[in-house]
Write a protein that holds these residues in place. Structure first.
Motif, PDB file in Angstrom:
ATOM      1  N   SER A  17       0.817  -1.213   0.000  1.00 38.14           N
ATOM      2  CA  SER A  17       0.000   0.000   0.000  1.00 38.14           C
ATOM      3  C   SER A  17       0.855   1.268   0.000  1.00 38.14           C
ATOM      4  N   ASP A  18       2.059   1.226   0.552  1.00 38.16           N
ATOM      5  CA  ASP A  18       2.902   2.422   0.534  1.00 38.16           C
ATOM      6  C   ASP A  18       3.457   2.713  -0.857  1.00 38.16           C
ATOM      7  N   TYR A  19       3.269   1.810  -1.815  1.00 38.21           N
ATOM      8  CA  TYR A  19       3.670   2.012  -3.201  1.00 38.21           C
ATOM      9  C   TYR A  19       2.485   2.399  -4.093  1.00 38.21           C
ATOM     10  N   TYR A  20       1.291   2.475  -3.515  1.00 34.99           N
ATOM     11  CA  TYR A  20       0.102   2.690  -4.340  1.00 34.99           C
ATOM     12  C   TYR A  20       0.210   3.925  -5.225  1.00 34.99           C
ATOM     13  N   SER A  21       0.618   5.052  -4.682  1.00 34.02           N
ATOM     14  CA  SER A  21       0.660   6.281  -5.483  1.00 34.02           C
ATOM     15  C   SER A  21       1.621   6.146  -6.660  1.00 34.02           C
ATOM     16  N   LEU A  22       2.721   5.419  -6.485  1.00 35.88           N
ATOM     17  CA  LEU A  22       3.673   5.189  -7.576  1.00 35.88           C
ATOM     18  C   LEU A  22       3.062   4.293  -8.648  1.00 35.88           C
ATOM     19  N   VAL A  23       2.393   3.232  -8.200  1.00 39.67           N
ATOM     20  CA  VAL A  23       1.731   2.312  -9.126  1.00 39.67           C
ATOM     21  C   VAL A  23       0.646   3.057  -9.909  1.00 39.67           C
ATOM     22  N   GLU A  24      -0.175   3.808  -9.199  1.00 40.48           N
ATOM     23  CA  GLU A  24      -1.253   4.553  -9.856  1.00 40.48           C
ATOM     24  C   GLU A  24      -0.695   5.530 -10.895  1.00 40.48           C
ATOM     25  N   GLU A  25       0.325   6.280 -10.530  1.00 42.50           N
ATOM     26  CA  GLU A  25       0.892   7.258 -11.449  1.00 42.50           C
ATOM     27  C   GLU A  25       1.455   6.595 -12.711  1.00 42.50           C
ATOM     28  N   MET A  26       2.150   5.478 -12.546  1.00 42.44           N
ATOM     29  CA  MET A  26       2.700   4.798 -13.714  1.00 42.44           C
ATOM     30  C   MET A  26       1.588   4.272 -14.612  1.00 42.44           C
ATOM     31  N   ILE A  27       0.556   3.683 -14.025  1.00 38.98           N
ATOM     32  CA  ILE A  27      -0.562   3.197 -14.831  1.00 38.98           C
ATOM     33  C   ILE A  27      -1.223   4.370 -15.556  1.00 38.98           C
ATOM     34  N   ARG A  28      -1.470   5.456 -14.845  1.00 42.32           N
ATOM     35  CA  ARG A  28      -2.138   6.606 -15.456  1.00 42.32           C
ATOM     36  C   ARG A  28      -1.337   7.191 -16.610  1.00 42.32           C
ATOM     37  N   THR A  29      -0.019   7.274 -16.462  1.00 40.62           N
ATOM     38  CA  THR A  29       0.790   7.889 -17.521  1.00 40.62           C
ATOM     39  C   THR A  29       0.944   6.982 -18.738  1.00 40.62           C
ATOM     40  N   GLN A  30       0.840   5.678 -18.553  1.00 46.64           N
ATOM     41  CA  GLN A  30       1.020   4.752 -19.669  1.00 46.64           C
ATOM     42  C   GLN A  30      -0.290   4.226 -20.252  1.00 46.64           C
ATOM     43  N   HIS A  31      -1.380   4.487 -19.589  1.00 46.07           N
ATOM     44  CA  HIS A  31      -2.664   3.891 -19.979  1.00 46.07           C
ATOM     45  C   HIS A  31      -3.303   4.634 -21.148  1.00 46.07           C
ATOM     46  N   PRO A  32      -3.870   3.903 -22.124  1.00 47.96           N
ATOM     47  CA  PRO A  32      -4.497   4.571 -23.263  1.00 47.96           C
ATOM     48  C   PRO A  32      -5.903   5.110 -22.987  1.00 47.96           C
ATOM     49  N   TYR A  33      -6.557   4.671 -21.911  1.00 50.47           N
ATOM     50  CA  TYR A  33      -7.922   5.126 -21.645  1.00 50.47           C
ATOM     51  C   TYR A  33      -7.910   6.505 -20.976  1.00 50.47           C
ATOM     52  N   ASP A  34      -8.947   7.286 -21.236  1.00 46.94           N
ATOM     53  CA  ASP A  34      -9.107   8.578 -20.562  1.00 46.94           C
ATOM     54  C   ASP A  34      -9.347   8.397 -19.069  1.00 46.94           C
ATOM     55  N   LEU A  35     -10.103   7.365 -18.730  1.00 46.37           N
ATOM     56  CA  LEU A  35     -10.421   7.075 -17.331  1.00 46.37           C
ATOM     57  C   LEU A  35     -10.127   5.597 -17.062  1.00 46.37           C
ATOM     58  N   PRO A  36      -8.878   5.264 -16.739  1.00 43.54           N
ATOM     59  CA  PRO A  36      -8.543   3.850 -16.529  1.00 43.54           C
ATOM     60  C   PRO A  36      -9.084   3.331 -15.202  1.00 43.54           C
ATOM     61  N   GLU A  37      -9.402   2.063 -15.211  1.00 43.81           N
ATOM     62  CA  GLU A  37      -9.735   1.381 -13.956  1.00 43.81           C
ATOM     63  C   GLU A  37      -8.435   1.172 -13.189  1.00 43.81           C
ATOM     64  N   ILE A  38      -8.394   1.703 -11.981  1.00 47.86           N
ATOM     65  CA  ILE A  38      -7.272   1.446 -11.074  1.00 47.86           C
ATOM     66  C   ILE A  38      -7.893   1.263  -9.697  1.00 47.86           C
ATOM     67  N   ILE A  39      -7.914   0.018  -9.244  1.00 50.29           N
ATOM     68  CA  ILE A  39      -8.562  -0.329  -7.975  1.00 50.29           C
ATOM     69  C   ILE A  39      -7.571  -1.114  -7.129  1.00 50.29           C
ATOM     70  N   ALA A  40      -7.400  -0.693  -5.899  1.00 47.69           N
ATOM     71  CA  ALA A  40      -6.518  -1.420  -4.982  1.00 47.69           C
ATOM     72  C   ALA A  40      -7.360  -2.176  -3.956  1.00 47.69           C
ATOM     73  N   VAL A  41      -7.008  -3.436  -3.774  1.00 43.46           N
ATOM     74  CA  VAL A  41      -7.696  -4.298  -2.822  1.00 43.46           C
ATOM     75  C   VAL A  41      -6.670  -4.773  -1.805  1.00 43.46           C
ATOM     76  N   PRO A  42      -6.944  -4.597  -0.520  1.00 43.76           N
ATOM     77  CA  PRO A  42      -5.965  -5.066   0.465  1.00 43.76           C
ATOM     78  C   PRO A  42      -5.871  -6.586   0.478  1.00 43.76           C
ATOM     79  N   ILE A  43      -4.684  -7.077   0.704  1.00 43.95           N
ATOM     80  CA  ILE A  43      -4.473  -8.514   0.861  1.00 43.95           C
ATOM     81  C   ILE A  43      -4.673  -8.816   2.341  1.00 43.95           C
ATOM     82  N   GLU A  44      -5.735  -9.532   2.653  1.00 44.52           N
ATOM     83  CA  GLU A  44      -6.086  -9.820   4.043  1.00 44.52           C
ATOM     84  C   GLU A  44      -5.230 -10.930   4.638  1.00 44.52           C
TER      85      GLU A  44
END
Length: 110
Positions: A67-94
């Protein structure tokens, strides 16, 4: 799941094709934002977009990280993703195998 004060998560994102998905997956692993990314091809997504029901074949990324890497993961997906509104959903591992979660830590810190 929390081990050594670290919480783990699975980030999901759909892509229009496997080549685009693989590029992002490789970038996430190379940057050490994710320990592993699965690319699951040929999903059928059914959703409403701009008042129309859409049926699309897509690929799904399963990003194993913390979870402490989420913002980095989100930013990389957003910058490389072809969709205007990409699905980016984080689910905790219980719950997870301690050795596997330790491997995630090691992969993110190399």
């Amino acid at each position: 799941m929390v081990i050594n004060n670290k919480s783990y998560q699975l980030v999901l994102s759909t892509y229009p094709d496997s080549e685009t998905a693989k590029k992002t997956a490789i970038s996430l692993v190379n940057a050490q934002y994710a320990a592993c990314v699965n690319v699951i091809p040929k999903l059928i997504s059914i959703y409403k977009w701009q008042e129309k029901i859409k049926y699309e074949e897509e690929c799904l990324l399963l990003v194993k990280s913390r979870s402490d890497y989420y913002s980095l993961v989100e930013e990389m997906i957003r910058t490389q993703h072809p969709y205007d509104l990409p699905e980016i959903i984080a689910v905790p591992i219980e719950v997870g195998l301690n050795g596997y979660l330790a491997w995630i830590d090691k992969a993110l810190s190399q």
